[in-house]
Design an enzyme around this catalytic site. Structure first.
Site, short mmCIF file in Angstrom:
data_model
loop_
_atom_site.label_atom_id
_atom_site.label_comp_id
_atom_site.label_asym_id
_atom_site.label_seq_id
_atom_site.Cartn_x
_atom_site.Cartn_y
_atom_site.Cartn_z
CD GLU A 179 78.03 40.12 5.13
OE1 GLU A 179 77.22 39.53 4.04
OE2 GLU A 179 78.86 39.71 5.89
CB CYS A 204 69.59 39.80 0.09
SG CYS A 204 69.69 39.08 1.66
CB CYS A 235 71.48 36.78 14.10
SG CYS A 235 69.84 35.61 14.07
CB CYS A 276 70.71 28.86 12.91
SG CYS A 276 68.89 29.34 13.15
CB CYS A 305 73.68 30.60 10.31
SG CYS A 305 73.51 32.25 9.78
CB CYS A 307 74.49 33.48 5.65
SG CYS A 307 73.55 32.80 4.16
N1 SAH Z 1 66.68 34.76 10.33
C1 SAH Z 1 65.98 34.53 9.04
C2 SAH Z 1 66.45 35.45 8.08
C3 SAH Z 1 68.10 35.36 7.72
S1 SAH Z 1 68.62 33.69 7.29
C4 SAH Z 1 65.49 33.25 8.81
O1 SAH Z 1 66.10 32.57 9.55
O2 SAH Z 1 64.96 32.72 7.84
C5 SAH Z 1 68.24 33.57 5.73
C6 SAH Z 1 68.19 32.09 5.27
O3 SAH Z 1 69.65 32.00 4.70
C7 SAH Z 1 67.82 31.21 6.00
O4 SAH Z 1 67.03 30.23 5.56
C8 SAH Z 1 68.76 30.68 6.86
O5 SAH Z 1 68.59 29.46 7.32
C9 SAH Z 1 69.87 30.62 5.51
N2 SAH Z 1 71.30 30.29 5.64
C10 SAH Z 1 72.05 30.68 7.06
N3 SAH Z 1 73.11 30.11 6.73
C11 SAH Z 1 73.27 29.53 5.66
C12 SAH Z 1 74.56 29.01 4.94
N4 SAH Z 1 75.76 28.99 5.61
N5 SAH Z 1 74.29 28.45 3.63
C13 SAH Z 1 73.00 28.45 3.06
N6 SAH Z 1 72.17 29.09 3.53
C14 SAH Z 1 72.33 29.65 4.85
#
Ligand code: SAH
Length: 365
Positions: free
Chosen positions: A91, A104, A111, A115, A118, A353
Site C-alpha cells: 500500500e 506515505c 512486517c 507490534c 498493528c 497501516c
Molecule cells: N515500522 C515503522 C514504520 C511503520 S509503522 C515504525 O514502527 O515506525 C508507522 C506508524 O504507524 C508507527 O508509529 C506505528 O506504530 C503506527 N501504527 C501502526 N498501527 C496503527 C494503528 N492501528 N493505528 C494508528 N497507528 C498505527
C-alpha cells in the site's frame, strides 16, 4: 516473465529498444515516461500507436501495478493498493495537505515486528522491497497528481503540484531494509529533488539501523514509534523492545538528532482496552503514563505526535475517548513537552497501516 523497463539501466533499455527494431531515441522517450510514473504504455503519447501495442506485449513499464485506488470523501487522501511482479501486495497513500503533497510509502511487503496494535504485521513478513519498488510508490502518487502533463495543473486544482514530502511510515520496518531504503532516499533527492528535510523515516527502534543512518549522514527527519514510556509496558505491545531497550533507542535517536540538528519526532499511539463490562480502560493513555512520558522526554528537542488508534478488527484494543486524549496532551503541555494530535486522514478508506492490504489478502483466502 516480461522485463520491467523501469528496472533496466539506460544501456539495457537502449538494447531492448534497438532489439525490437526501434531507433535508439525511443529509449530516452520511454525513460522519461517511466520517470514520471506512467503506469502503462498507452499513456506514452509520443510513441507510435503500433509501438505502444508491441511494447505492451513484450514488457511491463513499472515494478508496481495499481489494483485498487480509494479516494477519501474530502478528496484529500488517495490510497493505492499495488501489486508487485511476484504477486505481493503493498500500500501507499497520497495526502494533499496545506503544506504540500505527502506520500506515505511501504518499505517491506508485510512486517516481522509483531507490534500488538498493528494490522501490517498480522501475516508476518513476505520480503523486503527493492529501491525501485519503493520509488515506484512515489511515482504512482506523482502520476496521480500530474497525469501525463509534464507540468503542474492550474492553480486551484487539488491535484496541482508535485510530491513534496515523503514519509516512510507505511507497512514494514525500514531499518530492517536499510540499504534499499537509503538507496530510495538518495533517489528521492537526486531524481525528484525532494530535500532531506522533507523526508521522514519512522522506526520501531532498531538501534544499529539508527547508527547506520548517522553514518549515512543526511539530515532527514527521524520518527521513533515509542508508544510507551517504560520498558515494561513497551515490551508488552512491541516485541522489538525485548531486543532494543527504550533508553538505548532514545540515546541512538539523540545521537542522530545531534549530528543532524533536527527535532526528533516521537510517535505515541493512544490505546485503550475494553474491560469485562465493556468499558474502555486507558492502557498506555492514562495520566500516570503521560507523566512518565514527560519524565522520559524531559530536556529533549522533540515533538510528540499523539495518534488516536485506528481500530483493527483482529486486535483487542480500543480507542480512548477524545477527552482522554486531550487530558493526556494537557499533561504533556503543562510539563513543557511539544505535542500535537495527529489528524486522522482517510480513515473512511481504511487508510490505517496495512488494512487495505490485509483485507485484500483475507478476501482471497
Ligand atoms: N515500522 C515503522 C514504520 C511503520 S509503522 C515504525 O514502527 O515506525 C508507522 C506508524 O504507524 C508507527 O508509529 C506505528 O506504530 C503506527 N501504527 C501502526 N498501527 C496503527 C494503528 N492501528 N493505528 C494508528 N497507528 C498505527
Amino acid at each position: 516473465m516480461k522485463p520491467i523497463l523501469y528496472n533496466l539501466t539506460d544501456t539495457e533499455l537502449t538494447k531492448f529498444v534497438t532489439d525490437m527494431g526501434l531507433p535508439r531515441f525511443r529509449a530516452a522517450q520511454i525513460r522519461e515516461w517511466l520517470a514520471r510514473g506512467a503506469p502503462d504504455f498507452a499513456s506514452m503519447k509520443n510513441l507510435p500507436a503500433d509501438v505502444r501495442v508491441k511494447l505492451d506485449d513484450m514488457a511491463t513499464p513499472m515494478p508496481v501495478r495499481v489494483v485498487q485506488k480509494l479516494q477519501s470523501a474530502d478528496g484529500a487522501t488517495t490510497k493505492f493498493l499495488l501489486e508487485l511482479a511476484d504477486g505481493n501486495k503493498i500500500e501507499c497513500v497520497l495526502m494533499r495537505t496545506t503544506y504540500g503533497n505527502s506520500v506515505c510509502v511501504s518499505s517491506q511487503a508485510g512486517c516481522a515486528m509483531g507490534c500488538r496494535f498493528c494490522a501490517s504485521t498480522l501475516l508476518g513478513l513476505q520480503r523486503n522491497l527493492t529501491t525501485n519498488e519503493i520509488m515506484a510508490q512515489v511515482l504512482t502518487a506523482q502520476w496521480e497528481l500530474r497525469g501525463d502533463r509534464g507540468t503542474s495543473r492550474p492553480n486551484g486544482d487539488p491535484n496541482n503540484g508535485d510530491v513534496s514530502h515523503v514519509v516512510i511510515m507505511g507497512t514494514g520496518e525500514p531499518l530492517q531494509n536499510t540499504q534499499n531504503v537509503i538507496g530510495f532516499m538518495e533517489r528521492l533527492n537526486h531524481d525528484l529533488g525532494i530535500g532531506w528535510r522533507r523526508i521522514t523515516l519512522s522506526t520501531c527502534g532498531i538501534v544499529p539501523g539508527i547508527y547506520n543512518l548517522i553514518q549515512w549522514g543526511r539530515p532527514i527527519n527521524l520518527a521513533i514509534s515509542m508508544h510507551a514510556p517504560t520498558d515494561e509496558l513497551r515490551s508488552q505491545i512491541m516485541p522489538i523492545n525485548n531486543k532494543y531497550k527504550l533508553d538505548d533507542v532514545l540515546a541512538a535517536a539523540d545521537a542522530f538528532t545531534h549530528t543532524n540538528n533536527r527535532q526528533l519526532m516521537i510517535e505515541y499511539i493512544l490505546l485503550g482496552k475494553k474491560n469485562a463490562n465493556g468499558e474502555i480502560e486507558l492502557y498506555n493513555a492514562s495520566p500516570e503514563y503521560a507523566n512518565l512520558l514527560a519524565d522520559k522526554l524531559a530536556g529533549k528537542n522533540c515533538m510528540v505526535n499523539l495518534i488516536p488508534w485506528n481500530a483493527v478488527d483482529e486486535r483487542d484494543f480500543a480507542s480512548p475517548s477524545g477527552n482522554a486524549v486531550h487530558r493526556f496532551q494537557d499533561i504533556l503541555i503543562k510539563r513543557g513537552v511539544h505535542t500535537r494530535i495527529r489528524r486522522e486522514r482517510g480513515t473512511d478508506i481504511g487508510s490505517a497501516c496495512g488494512q487495505l492490504r490485509l483485507n485484500n489478502i483475507k478476501n482471497k483466502s
